[in-house]
Enzyme design. Structure first.
Site, mmCIF file in Angstrom:
data_model
loop_
_atom_site.group_PDB
_atom_site.id
_atom_site.type_symbol
_atom_site.label_atom_id
_atom_site.label_comp_id
_atom_site.label_asym_id
_atom_site.label_seq_id
_atom_site.Cartn_x
_atom_site.Cartn_y
_atom_site.Cartn_z
ATOM 1 N N CYS A 159 -30.373 -5.583 -104.642
ATOM 2 C CA CYS A 159 -30.166 -6.671 -105.597
ATOM 3 C C CYS A 159 -31.159 -7.799 -105.303
ATOM 4 O O CYS A 159 -31.101 -8.422 -104.236
ATOM 5 C CB CYS A 159 -28.731 -7.189 -105.503
ATOM 6 S SG CYS A 159 -28.438 -8.723 -106.403
ATOM 7 N N CYS A 162 -29.483 -11.225 -104.871
ATOM 8 C CA CYS A 162 -28.836 -11.362 -103.561
ATOM 9 C C CYS A 162 -29.872 -11.579 -102.463
ATOM 10 O O CYS A 162 -29.643 -12.333 -101.514
ATOM 11 C CB CYS A 162 -28.006 -10.123 -103.249
ATOM 12 S SG CYS A 162 -26.698 -9.814 -104.453
ATOM 13 N N ASP A 541 -73.516 -9.762 -100.989
ATOM 14 C CA ASP A 541 -74.486 -9.926 -99.919
ATOM 15 C C ASP A 541 -75.292 -8.626 -99.837
ATOM 16 O O ASP A 541 -74.862 -7.592 -100.360
ATOM 17 C CB ASP A 541 -73.745 -10.195 -98.607
ATOM 18 C CG ASP A 541 -74.699 -10.386 -97.449
ATOM 19 O OD1 ASP A 541 -75.731 -11.047 -97.644
ATOM 20 O OD2 ASP A 541 -74.415 -9.869 -96.360
ATOM 21 N N ASP A 732 -69.829 -9.001 -95.318
ATOM 22 C CA ASP A 732 -69.446 -8.206 -94.149
ATOM 23 C C ASP A 732 -68.231 -8.755 -93.421
ATOM 24 O O ASP A 732 -67.794 -8.190 -92.430
ATOM 25 C CB ASP A 732 -70.614 -8.051 -93.177
ATOM 26 C CG ASP A 732 -71.131 -9.393 -92.675
ATOM 27 O OD1 ASP A 732 -70.408 -10.390 -92.822
ATOM 28 O OD2 ASP A 732 -72.243 -9.445 -92.138
ATOM 29 N N ASP A 736 -70.481 -13.969 -93.589
ATOM 30 C CA ASP A 736 -70.343 -14.614 -94.891
ATOM 31 C C ASP A 736 -68.990 -15.289 -95.067
ATOM 32 O O ASP A 736 -68.531 -15.473 -96.198
ATOM 33 C CB ASP A 736 -70.549 -13.575 -95.992
ATOM 34 C CG ASP A 736 -71.927 -12.941 -95.912
ATOM 35 O OD1 ASP A 736 -72.913 -13.666 -96.052
ATOM 36 O OD2 ASP A 736 -72.002 -11.723 -95.683
#
Length: 836
Positions: A159, A162, A541, A732, A736
């Site tokens: 549920c 719940c 890149d 990578d 970066d």
């Protein structure tokens, strides 16, 4: 401090030849200009490619370490923060504090995280004063590191409403610092003080009160759970028996038919009525239990006994099948991530013993038999075999391994027996990190999911009000029959329950995350799946993304009677202290052992190159500008690739051309993404960038870029795109990081088990295959399509039945089917994501 850390940690032993800390760290400074940093290799790579590879792979690690000390993270729990508006004001004020670099306030968990630079105690005091001023009743609890994490399985929790109540009540316990509840996996994770007692009992009591059939299982301990007898079937049979008896008595007109009808109603519906009353006590009035209780009770009150009983019967039957559907869906998702090892075989003397993988220590030797999962990361010390890495990477081809090769936990050993030396503990192993990432993905909810949660909270009280007005307005204003309109109002309430949306939408997003993991794509949250579905721009890149990042010496050109062997030798000695792939490629090509004792007066010249005495000869190794400024007869080349120039005793000796290889899959990947605007960013000079771009089919490319330049290029694209369009950046995962963080979705080509990639990105492609980007977008699109289908399906069917109910054309049993039936359809529809 950063400078000292950088040099002492990475170069203290290596660069012990008269070069200063300044020289060391300046050569790794990611703020250096293109000329200063990357000129050391002839402007072939920018700081983004050359230095980010040549130097920054050392520095970035240090940068993170320095940052973790200079820029600390303050974590606080704002206990009792229940006002979303106040949370927004708190967030805004903290953001404007001078020492705050970044911050995040999760209103759901009440966890505040602040990245700052400055005095921690002063910041804590400021934040507490600020919070107290806005919300005097909110208690600020600082995470001092004394908390431990406890994990529970909530077996049988089907549920969604719940689950939300459990999450709210448990998070408000004084002992609980932080909480994550994953409804899709039925898991609860909390942070509590190490000295906390009886927290499991308290959680069990809360869960039992809300959902008596749900079992709380502590995942830290092995427990044998006994299956509880499901009494619902028996109750249904007894209820139907009394219902039948009521019909018989009604036919015989004895006048006592109400007794078996009432008994039938109480037997089948007492648990729903009980839960509704408990929720009302707690102030949680509007939920499906309340709607069903009030609707069925209205029918019973009006003497429509069969109608009221059928509401409860059909609802219970529907909830039962809905629970089964949810459980089945969970198993389908869990099966995709069935990579957790159950045991490890450790060698103790001449014997092999099965133990818990968490008990294995670094350096232990484990035995992996054919058909067993690799339990921990390590290196093969004996044996050969083939590994099935499909669960990690999505690749179907087995991977052959032999001695001295790395194996990753979660792989399946196919044929040979191998012995492995453990290199990572279980908590740090690949399988553990992947599972933790996927299991916690549900905490990052998609905007649609958050909107539906907010919608459900507003929607239910509104439909209750409409149901009430439907029951009383026509009789009062138009002199209609009260009983007729009360019954219509009750029918209206039954069909209005938002369960289908509350359950199916998070299930759909989690199924999308599961489908991605099956294909070797780790996505950190449903929010990123949603963003992926709006992909418009793709920025890549070059090094390690479109290319393999495996640098190889391509050519050696000599001058002034120097031989290729001499040029290579002097370059290898000069570069021997570096860990960059370019330097390594030169050392690898040299092949001979390097005696570093003969290297004297080693100095790194900031942004230029290296000076060193090797066998009492002055060696200069670096970019053309550096060599040309030191000697007069240097000759520049126009060859593509990374160029390292060398001079010996002020005489130009030659240059070495180093090239990277384009990945075999790059062309196919770019072609499959032709609907996106694709741009390549690189630090390479124009000729090299053009060569790679032409080969893989990219029209837009930017070259000679520093990391800051890459961020600027991404910022320009972000400013020009529409609000509903997304920008993806692929790198990578290490070099970066700034751009990965700035993009709408940062995608790391991190390779299997790359810790840095997993930390840096929003999405990780485990086997570096660029084609997986298209696959991830396809999964995201299908996920979004199914989410929209479920929203439309649920609301349209409910709306139609509501209209019919208003005009008295929909019996109450149809309303029940419109509720639980739609929920079942939505859950089954959600699972279609797994088939992609």
């Amino acid at each position: 401090m950063c400078k000292d850390k950088c040099c002492s940690n990475k170069h203290e032993n290596e660069h012990s030849h008269d070069h200063s800390h300044d020289n060391c760290c300046s050569s790794h400074n990611h703020q250096d200009s293109y000329d200063e940093c990357c000129s050391s290799h002839d402007h072939e790579d920018s700081h983004g490619d050359c230095c980010s590879c040549h130097h920054e792979d050392n520095h970035i690690e240090n940068n993170e370490m320095c940052e973790s000390e200079d820029n600390e993270i303050l974590v606080m729990k704002l206990k009792g923060l229940n006002c979303a508006s106040c949370a927004g004001k708190i967030e805004e004020k903290i953001k404007n504090l001078d020492s705050v670099i970044d911050m995040n306030l999760n209103f759901t968990t009440s966890i505040l995280k602040i990245k700052f630079d400055g005095n921690k105690d002063k910041l804590i005091k400021t934040v507490i004063n600020l919070v107290t001023e806005l919300e005097p009743d909110v208690e600020c609890i600082v995470d001092t590191g004394r908390y431990i994490t406890k994990k529970y399985l909530l077996e049988g929790l089907n549920c969604a409403s719940c689950a939300g109540k459990i999450e709210k009540i448990v998070s408000n316990l004084d002992e609980v610092y932080e909480l994550k509840l994953n409804f899709a996996l039925s898991t609860l994770e909390i942070k509590v003080d190490k000295n906390t007692q009886d927290i499991t009992k308290k959680i069990n009591d809360i869960v039992t009160e809300l959902e008596p059939d749900v079992k709380v299982i502590d995942k830290d301990y092995k427990q044998e759970t006994k299956k509880t007898k499901n009494t619902l079937t028996l109750r249904m049979l007894i209820s139907i028996a009394f219902l039948t008896l009521g019909f018989i008595l009604k036919t015989s007109k004895t006048g006592f038919e109400y007794i078996p009808f009432v008994l039938s109603y109480v037997i089948i519906g007492y648990d729903i009525i009980n839960r509704s009353l408990k929720n009302i006590k707690r102030g949680e009035v509007f939920d499906e239990n309340f709607l069903m209780a009030i609707a069925s009770a209205s029918s019973m009150f009006l003497g429509e006994y069969p109608e009221g009983i059928m509401v409860m019967l059909l609802y219970q039957v529907g909830e039962y099948f809905q629970g089964k559907a949810v459980e089945s869906s969970r198993k389908s998702i869990a099966s995709l991530m069935d990579i957790r090892p159950d045991y490890a075989n450790i060698t103790i003397g001449n014997k092999v013993k099965k133990v818990n993988p968490e008990d294995i220590k670094l350096g232990d030797i484990i035995v992996i038999k054919p058909g067993e999962k690799v339990p921990l990361d390590g290196v093969v010390v004996k044996g050969i075999s083939s590994l099935d890495t499909k669960a990690l990477t999505g690749e179907t081809d087995p991977r052959f391994v032999k001695e001295n090769e790395e194996v990753l936990s979660g792989s399946l050993n196919l044929d040979g027996l191998i012995e492995v030396k453990v290199t990572k503990t279980f908590g740090e192993s690949t399988v553990s990190k992947i599972l933790d990432l996927v299991e916690n993905a549900s905490s990052k909810k998609a905007k649609t999911e958050l909107r539906i949660t907010r919608f459900a909270k507003i929607y239910t009280p509104i439909v209750v009000l409409i149901g009430f007005l439907t029951s009383v307005v026509p009789p009062l204003l138009f002199n209609q029959d009260f009983s007729t309109w009360i019954l219509r109002g009750a029918t209206f309430l039954v069909v209005s329950c938002p369960c289908a949306l509350v359950i199916s939408i998070p299930m759909t997003y989690f199924a999308g995350i599961g489908a991605s993991s099956k294909n070797g794509i780790l996505i950190k949250g449903g929010n990123y799946l949603e963003v992926l579905s709006n992909s418009k721009y793709l920025v890549l890149d070059k090094t390690g993304t479109l290319t393999k990042g495996n640098f190889k010496v391509n050519n050696i050109k000599t001058f002034n009677e120097f031989s290729e062997g001499e040029v290579l030798k002097f370059a290898a000695y000069a570069e021997s202290f570096s860990t960059h792939p370019i330097a390594k490629s030169i050392v690898k090509e040299f092949k001979n052992e390097i005696n570093q004792n003969i290297i004297k007066e080693y100095t790194e010249i900031k942004g230029k190159g290296i000076k060193a005495l090797v066998e009492n000869k002055e060696i200069l190794c670096g970019n053309f500008n550096f060599i040309n400024s030191e000697i007069k007869n240097a000759k520049e080349t126009s060859e593509n690739g990374t160029i390292v120039y060398i001079s010996v005793n002020n005489t130009f000796a030659g240059y070495i051309v180093i090239k990277d290889e384009i990945k075999e899959t790059s062309n196919e990947a770019i072609e499959s993404l032709n609907k996106l605007d694709v741009t390549m960013l690189t630090g390479d000079r124009k000729s090299t960038a053009k060569e790679v771009a032409d080969k893989v089919g990219i029209k837009n490319y930017k070259y000679e870029l520093l990391p800051d330049d890459k961020v600027s290029e991404v910022e320009k694209l972000l400013l020009n795109k529409e609000d509903r369009e997304s920008l993806l950046f692929v790198g990578d995962g290490i070099n970066d990081a700034p751009v990965l963080a700035r993009a709408d979705v940062g995608i790391a080509m991190g390779g299997v088990g790359s810790d840095a990639a997993i930390e840096a990105a929003d999405m990780i492609i485990m086997d570096d295959d660029l084609r997986k980007i298209k696959k991830s977008i396809d999964i995201a699109n299908k996920t979004k399509k199914i989410v929209n289908q479920n929203i439309f399906l649920s609301l349209s069917i409910k709306f139609i039945i509501m209209v019919f109910a208003f005009f008295g054309l929909a019996p109450m049993w149809l309303a029940v089917l419109g509720d639980v039936g739609v929920a079942l359809l939505a859950v089954f529809n959600a699972m279609r994501v797994l088939k992609i």
